[in-house]
Design a protein around this motif. Structure first.
Motif, mmCIF file in Angstrom:
data_model
loop_
_atom_site.group_PDB
_atom_site.id
_atom_site.type_symbol
_atom_site.label_atom_id
_atom_site.label_comp_id
_atom_site.label_asym_id
_atom_site.label_seq_id
_atom_site.Cartn_x
_atom_site.Cartn_y
_atom_site.Cartn_z
ATOM 1 N N ARG A 128 3.796 4.991 7.954
ATOM 2 C CA ARG A 128 3.983 5.727 6.708
ATOM 3 C C ARG A 128 3.353 5.038 5.498
ATOM 4 N NH1 ARG A 128 7.900 9.670 7.640
ATOM 5 N NH2 ARG A 128 9.053 9.391 9.591
ATOM 6 N N ARG A 129 3.044 3.725 5.591
ATOM 7 C CA ARG A 129 2.514 2.993 4.440
ATOM 8 C C ARG A 129 1.187 2.327 4.792
ATOM 9 N NH1 ARG A 129 5.517 -1.392 3.394
ATOM 10 N NH2 ARG A 129 6.609 -1.270 5.370
ATOM 11 N N PRO A 130 0.276 2.194 3.833
ATOM 12 C CA PRO A 130 -1.010 1.524 4.108
ATOM 13 C C PRO A 130 -0.827 0.021 4.274
ATOM 14 C CG PRO A 130 -0.859 2.109 1.788
ATOM 15 C CD PRO A 130 0.345 2.712 2.455
ATOM 16 N N LEU A 131 -1.546 -0.552 5.224
ATOM 17 C CA LEU A 131 -1.517 -1.993 5.470
ATOM 18 C C LEU A 131 -2.847 -2.645 5.103
ATOM 19 C CD1 LEU A 131 -0.136 -4.529 6.677
ATOM 20 C CD2 LEU A 131 -1.076 -3.835 8.904
ATOM 21 N N ARG A 132 -3.941 -2.088 5.557
ATOM 22 C CA ARG A 132 -5.275 -2.637 5.285
ATOM 23 C C ARG A 132 -6.241 -1.501 4.995
ATOM 24 N NH1 ARG A 132 -2.912 -6.584 4.884
ATOM 25 N NH2 ARG A 132 -2.966 -8.541 6.081
ATOM 26 N N ARG A 133 -7.220 -1.820 4.162
ATOM 27 C CA ARG A 133 -8.332 -0.905 3.887
ATOM 28 C C ARG A 133 -9.613 -1.642 4.245
ATOM 29 N NH1 ARG A 133 -9.332 2.253 -1.853
ATOM 30 N NH2 ARG A 133 -11.194 3.422 -1.228
ATOM 31 N N LEU A 134 -10.298 -1.187 5.294
ATOM 32 C CA LEU A 134 -11.468 -1.871 5.814
ATOM 33 C C LEU A 134 -12.722 -1.144 5.347
ATOM 34 C CD1 LEU A 134 -10.129 -2.353 9.463
ATOM 35 C CD2 LEU A 134 -9.679 -3.752 7.435
ATOM 36 N N GLU A 135 -13.489 -1.790 4.493
ATOM 37 C CA GLU A 135 -14.701 -1.192 3.938
ATOM 38 C C GLU A 135 -15.909 -2.000 4.356
ATOM 39 O OE1 GLU A 135 -13.853 -1.166 -0.227
ATOM 40 O OE2 GLU A 135 -13.040 0.865 -0.177
ATOM 41 N N GLY A 136 -16.990 -1.320 4.641
ATOM 42 C CA GLY A 136 -18.207 -2.009 5.047
ATOM 43 C C GLY A 136 -19.210 -1.104 5.732
ATOM 44 N N GLY A 357 -8.365 15.506 5.944
ATOM 45 C CA GLY A 357 -8.184 14.081 5.713
ATOM 46 C C GLY A 357 -6.813 13.563 6.082
ATOM 47 N N SER A 358 -5.931 14.423 6.544
ATOM 48 C CA SER A 358 -4.575 14.006 6.904
ATOM 49 C C SER A 358 -4.514 13.577 8.364
ATOM 50 C CB SER A 358 -3.581 15.147 6.667
ATOM 51 O OG SER A 358 -3.576 15.524 5.304
ATOM 52 N N ALA A 359 -3.521 12.732 8.670
ATOM 53 C CA ALA A 359 -3.203 12.353 10.039
ATOM 54 C C ALA A 359 -1.883 13.012 10.403
ATOM 55 C CB ALA A 359 -3.107 10.835 10.169
ATOM 56 N N HIS A 360 -1.879 13.710 11.531
ATOM 57 C CA HIS A 360 -0.703 14.477 11.938
ATOM 58 C C HIS A 360 -0.080 13.847 13.182
ATOM 59 C CE1 HIS A 360 -1.699 17.814 9.177
ATOM 60 N NE2 HIS A 360 -2.957 17.555 9.511
ATOM 61 N N PHE A 361 1.231 13.789 13.200
ATOM 62 C CA PHE A 361 1.979 13.228 14.324
ATOM 63 C C PHE A 361 2.911 14.306 14.866
ATOM 64 C CE2 PHE A 361 0.624 9.776 11.662
ATOM 65 C CZ PHE A 361 0.231 8.786 12.545
ATOM 66 N N THR A 372 3.234 14.195 8.503
ATOM 67 C CA THR A 372 1.849 14.361 8.068
ATOM 68 C C THR A 372 1.540 13.268 7.058
ATOM 69 O OG1 THR A 372 1.878 16.747 8.416
ATOM 70 C CG2 THR A 372 0.188 15.874 6.948
ATOM 71 N N LEU A 373 0.551 12.457 7.388
ATOM 72 C CA LEU A 373 0.185 11.309 6.556
ATOM 73 C C LEU A 373 -1.105 11.628 5.813
ATOM 74 C CD1 LEU A 373 0.829 8.270 5.893
ATOM 75 C CD2 LEU A 373 -0.712 7.692 7.772
ATOM 76 N N ARG A 374 -1.058 11.575 4.502
ATOM 77 C CA ARG A 374 -2.265 11.808 3.706
ATOM 78 C C ARG A 374 -3.104 10.536 3.762
ATOM 79 N NH1 ARG A 374 -5.786 15.590 2.462
ATOM 80 N NH2 ARG A 374 -6.966 15.062 0.595
ATOM 81 N N ALA A 375 -4.044 10.488 4.705
ATOM 82 C CA ALA A 375 -4.752 9.253 4.999
ATOM 83 C C ALA A 375 -6.055 9.098 4.215
ATOM 84 C CB ALA A 375 -5.042 9.164 6.502
ATOM 85 N N LEU A 389 1.984 -3.221 18.500
ATOM 86 C CA LEU A 389 2.803 -3.120 17.298
ATOM 87 C C LEU A 389 3.377 -1.719 17.147
ATOM 88 C CD1 LEU A 389 0.556 -5.053 14.746
ATOM 89 C CD2 LEU A 389 2.534 -5.919 15.999
ATOM 90 N N PRO A 390 4.668 -1.596 16.951
ATOM 91 C CA PRO A 390 5.252 -0.264 16.744
ATOM 92 C C PRO A 390 4.908 0.260 15.356
ATOM 93 C CG PRO A 390 6.932 -1.955 16.507
ATOM 94 C CD PRO A 390 5.686 -2.662 16.937
ATOM 95 N N SER A 391 4.777 1.558 15.270
ATOM 96 C CA SER A 391 4.532 2.233 13.981
ATOM 97 C C SER A 391 3.283 1.713 13.278
ATOM 98 C CB SER A 391 5.745 2.071 13.048
ATOM 99 O OG SER A 391 6.926 2.482 13.684
ATOM 100 N N THR A 392 2.249 1.401 14.038
ATOM 101 C CA THR A 392 0.982 0.917 13.469
ATOM 102 C C THR A 392 -0.159 1.755 14.031
ATOM 103 O OG1 THR A 392 1.852 -1.334 13.286
ATOM 104 C CG2 THR A 392 -0.532 -1.061 13.146
ATOM 105 N N ALA A 393 -1.050 2.195 13.170
ATOM 106 C CA ALA A 393 -2.175 3.026 13.590
ATOM 107 C C ALA A 393 -3.354 2.785 12.666
ATOM 108 C CB ALA A 393 -1.791 4.506 13.588
ATOM 109 N N ALA A 394 -4.541 3.080 13.179
ATOM 110 C CA ALA A 394 -5.777 2.989 12.403
ATOM 111 C C ALA A 394 -6.397 4.373 12.304
ATOM 112 C CB ALA A 394 -6.756 2.017 13.045
ATOM 113 N N THR A 395 -6.969 4.688 11.162
ATOM 114 C CA THR A 395 -7.634 5.967 10.943
ATOM 115 C C THR A 395 -9.040 5.717 10.404
ATOM 116 O OG1 THR A 395 -6.756 6.149 8.682
ATOM 117 C CG2 THR A 395 -5.453 7.142 10.456
ATOM 118 N N CYS A 396 -9.927 6.663 10.630
ATOM 119 C CA CYS A 396 -11.293 6.574 10.102
ATOM 120 C C CYS A 396 -11.698 7.942 9.581
ATOM 121 C CB CYS A 396 -12.269 6.079 11.166
ATOM 122 S SG CYS A 396 -12.393 7.146 12.625
ATOM 123 N N ASP A 397 -12.662 7.970 8.662
ATOM 124 C CA ASP A 397 -13.037 9.234 8.051
ATOM 125 C C ASP A 397 -14.541 9.386 7.932
ATOM 126 O OD1 ASP A 397 -13.772 7.610 5.940
ATOM 127 O OD2 ASP A 397 -12.648 8.698 4.417
#
Length: 406
Positions: A128-136, A357-361, A372-375, A389-397
């Motif tokens: 439900r909360r952002p942990l990292r933002r990977l840019e590159g 742009g949302s992630a749906h579970f 629904t996570l506004r990712a 890790l529980p409750s951990t996911a990565a998304t890409c756009d």
């Protein structure tokens, strides 16, 4: 006349004198040796005068003159620029230390993962909360995958349309540990090998390659003679992998000989996705057949060993299925649309991206939307749930951004 100025126009040379004959000049010419020079007044319209340039308009400068000015300016400024760049770049020792640290992080267990390695796997949770933002990445990120080895599950693999594949410390520092630039065109798909030390990638340059994660060296590289859309490693035999793409043929390659060992041909234009079923003896291919009389070929089940079609009556609707995901139980699979879907490790949670742009579970059994996570602001192409890790996911756009949620 050398050393004598004209008394009228004060010219120091008689060739530059524009005056008519005067009594003073005539007397000077008579005293000099040689015939008297003839002076003619130039017409006023032939005299070259400096032209004033209106404000806001730049005078024309030829390309040759611009290049010569840039070259001379660069020669004069090169010592200063060199010293400035040398002062701006980090010392060699710092660069080597950072590289060594990145290599170390490729193989050491992340502190965030350690507490969960000995615990009994718990039920899937929803991030439900952002942990990292990977840019590159400089282009859309087509897919992301967590390393399947639990001790190395902090590593996140991403493949992008900017022709690169990158490995990140996804749950730790968020650093890009290594970038791989071996492909000449966009990388459409990539996946980890079961050992976690290599990865398989397929590109629009017609090539598929297995690359060593630590060294960046290509172990195997093959040419499929078509743009590669999807790749899959055979379960139980990581020396064999399948490639599909803009061709009616799916090819099976053996890395030990770097040759095609099997081909699977269907009356289709392209293969969108490939999914091995449990055991690796059968696989499903997704195609783009959507005409009125060919919906039966949208999903095709194949026998890996005999290359025979086991079934083409799996799916009867007039839609394509570009995404396939296997249930952890191994007895069923899920199909999705252009965005990729994935099941949690216990098979109870289905996660997918969306064009908004949302992630749906979803709850796998009931199909009910759980969250629904506004990712992202751009279309979210994949949601990858962490294997440890529980409750951990990565998304890409589509905008080239990768985010980690918890």
């Amino acid at each position: 006349m050398k050393g004598i100025r004209c008394p009228t126009c004060m010219a120091c040379d008689e060739a530059l004198c524009r005056c008519t004959d005067t009594p003073e000049k005539t007397s000077m010419q008579r005293t000099s040796s040689g015939p008297p020079p003839v002076h003619r007044r130039m017409p006023s319209d032939m005299v070259k005068r400096p032209q004033s340039v209106p404000s806001g308009i730049r005078p024309y400068v030829s390309k040759r003159q611009r290049l010569s000015e840039q070259t001379s300016a660069g020669q004069h400024a090169s010592p200063a620029s060199a010293s400035a760049s040398a002062s701006a770049s980090p010392p060699v020792g710092e660069v080597s230390t950072k590289q060594a640290r990145c290599v170390q992080m490729l193989w050491e267990v992340c502190e965030r993962v350690k507490p969960y390695l000995l615990d009994k796997p718990s039920g899937a949770g929803i991030p439900r909360r952002p942990l990292r933002r990977l840019e590159g990445h400089g282009g859309p990120v087509n897919t992301v995958h967590w390393c399947p080895v639990p001790q190395l599950s902090h590593l996140l693999l991403s493949a992008s349309m900017d022709k690169t594949v990158k490995v990140w410390d996804g749950v730790g520092s968020g650093l890009c540990l290594r970038a791989y630039t071996g492909h000449a065109e966009a990388v459409r798909d990539a996946c980890w090998s079961p050992c976690g030390r290599r990865f398989l990638s397929g590109s629009f340059d017609n090539r598929a390659a297995i690359t060593d994660v630590e060294t960046g060296q290509r172990v195997v590289e093959v040419d499929n003679q078509f743009k590669v859309m999807c790749v899959a490693i055979r379960p139980g035999d990581e020396q064999v992998f399948l490639c599909g793409g803009y061709s009616p043929v799916v090819k099976a390659w053996d890395t030990r000989v770097s040759k095609t060992v099997k081909t699977y041909t269907a009356s289709v234009q392209q293969t969108l996705d490939i999914l091995f079923l449990a055991g690796g003896t059968e696989f499903i291919s997704s195609t783009d057949s959507v005409s009125r009389d060919s919906a039966e070929r949208t999903l095709i089940a194949w026998d890996y060993r005999t290359t025979a079609r086991l079934s083409n009556q799996i799916y009867h609707e007039k839609y394509t299925c570009p995404s396939l995901a296997l249930h952890p139980a191994g007895d069923c699979f899920v199909e999705g649309y252009a965005v990729q879907c994935e099941l949690s490790r216990d098979g109870t949670l289905l996660a997918t991206g969306s064009a908004t742009g949302s992630a749906h579970f979803y709850d796998y059994q009931s199909g009910r939307t759980l969250h629904t996570l506004r990712a992202h602001d751009q279309p979210c192409l994949r949601v990858a749930q962490h294997p440890v890790l529980p409750s951990t996911a990565a998304t890409c756009d589509w905008g080239g951004e990768v985010r980690v949620w918890h």
